[in-house]
Design a protein around this motif. Sequence first.
Motif, mmCIF file in Angstrom:
data_model
loop_
_atom_site.group_PDB
_atom_site.id
_atom_site.type_symbol
_atom_site.label_atom_id
_atom_site.label_comp_id
_atom_site.label_asym_id
_atom_site.label_seq_id
_atom_site.Cartn_x
_atom_site.Cartn_y
_atom_site.Cartn_z
ATOM 1 N N ILE A 143 0.833 -1.204 0.000
ATOM 2 C CA ILE A 143 0.000 0.000 0.000
ATOM 3 C C ILE A 143 0.867 1.253 0.000
ATOM 4 O O ILE A 143 0.596 2.215 -0.721
ATOM 5 N N ARG B 148 -11.224 -7.282 4.002
ATOM 6 C CA ARG B 148 -11.419 -6.665 5.316
ATOM 7 C C ARG B 148 -10.588 -7.376 6.374
ATOM 8 O O ARG B 148 -9.997 -6.738 7.252
ATOM 9 N N THR C 261 -4.203 -3.238 10.576
ATOM 10 C CA THR C 261 -4.515 -2.388 11.726
ATOM 11 C C THR C 261 -3.902 -2.950 12.996
ATOM 12 O O THR C 261 -3.276 -2.222 13.780
ATOM 13 N N GLU D 46 -9.869 5.843 3.722
ATOM 14 C CA GLU D 46 -10.594 4.787 3.011
ATOM 15 C C GLU D 46 -11.730 4.208 3.852
ATOM 16 O O GLU D 46 -12.774 3.820 3.325
ATOM 17 N N LEU D 47 -11.540 4.164 5.170
ATOM 18 C CA LEU D 47 -12.484 3.471 6.049
ATOM 19 C C LEU D 47 -13.386 4.408 6.855
ATOM 20 O O LEU D 47 -13.923 4.009 7.885
ATOM 21 N N HIS E 39 -12.301 2.188 11.467
ATOM 22 C CA HIS E 39 -11.849 3.583 11.488
ATOM 23 C C HIS E 39 -11.414 3.967 12.897
ATOM 24 O O HIS E 39 -10.343 4.559 13.099
ATOM 25 N N VAL F 231 0.351 4.197 5.332
ATOM 26 C CA VAL F 231 -0.764 3.242 5.228
ATOM 27 C C VAL F 231 -1.858 3.578 6.229
ATOM 28 O O VAL F 231 -3.055 3.532 5.901
ATOM 29 N N ARG F 232 -1.483 3.941 7.428
ATOM 30 C CA ARG F 232 -2.490 4.305 8.432
ATOM 31 C C ARG F 232 -3.354 5.451 7.934
ATOM 32 O O ARG F 232 -4.590 5.395 8.012
ATOM 33 N N ILE G 35 -3.583 2.002 -2.134
ATOM 34 C CA ILE G 35 -4.566 1.089 -1.551
ATOM 35 C C ILE G 35 -5.191 0.159 -2.588
ATOM 36 O O ILE G 35 -5.504 -0.988 -2.302
ATOM 37 N N ILE H 267 -7.182 -6.059 6.075
ATOM 38 C CA ILE H 267 -7.077 -4.702 6.620
ATOM 39 C C ILE H 267 -7.098 -4.732 8.152
ATOM 40 O O ILE H 267 -6.386 -3.971 8.808
ATOM 41 N N LEU I 291 -5.631 4.379 5.017
ATOM 42 C CA LEU I 291 -6.761 3.557 5.466
ATOM 43 C C LEU I 291 -7.759 4.350 6.306
ATOM 44 O O LEU I 291 -8.962 4.077 6.254
#
Length: 196
Positions: free
Chosen positions: A18, A50, A57, A112-113, A120, A105-106, A23, A53, A109
């Motif tokens: 990513i 998911r 996380t 994105e989330l 999130h 990436v954090r 992404i 992801i 995302l």
Amino acid sequence: MSTTDRRTALADAAIDLIATRGIRALTHRALDTALDLPAGSASYYFRTKRALIEAITDRITTRSRDDFTAAQLTLSIPTDPYGIAHAIASWLDRLLAERRNHLIVRHALIIELIGDPELHHRLTHSLFSIERARDLFRALNFPDPDVAAADFIAVVEGAVFDRFAGARTHVPAGTPGSVDQLATLLSRYLAQPRSL
């Protein structure tokens, strides 16, 4: 390689993928290719995107907690605003120098989330501890440590973003100048009046 090690390797590869390609590049097939695994390996460990992801996380959160613990950044740091700011800035500088891909990436995302409240929330709380910030501002006798902690996390988030993706990307991490820039910024907030 154990299942745990393979899952960690896949999460790390996903972070790197990513960070370098965006992404949209995150697919099970791309991970298999990146790690030179047989087709279907990534989807065996993470059935859905998911799930992958969630693993990313968890990896960012775990690494953040481990790094914070290893840095031994506690309330025993100096009590003057600049001393505290310098200790925090040193930790942030290491974050910028050693975990740039995690930061990229954090943030990707988090955007994105926005429509996924559970993930999130986990991502927005994966890097900095509101509880530790609250403890710091209690120790410094700020009148409302809850508000001060939330505001300080916002300042730290902005300072880190500015350094890896904003106007100050030209300041090289891992240098005394990097630590000084962060410490000067943070000390301004820490030196705010303590009463109304």
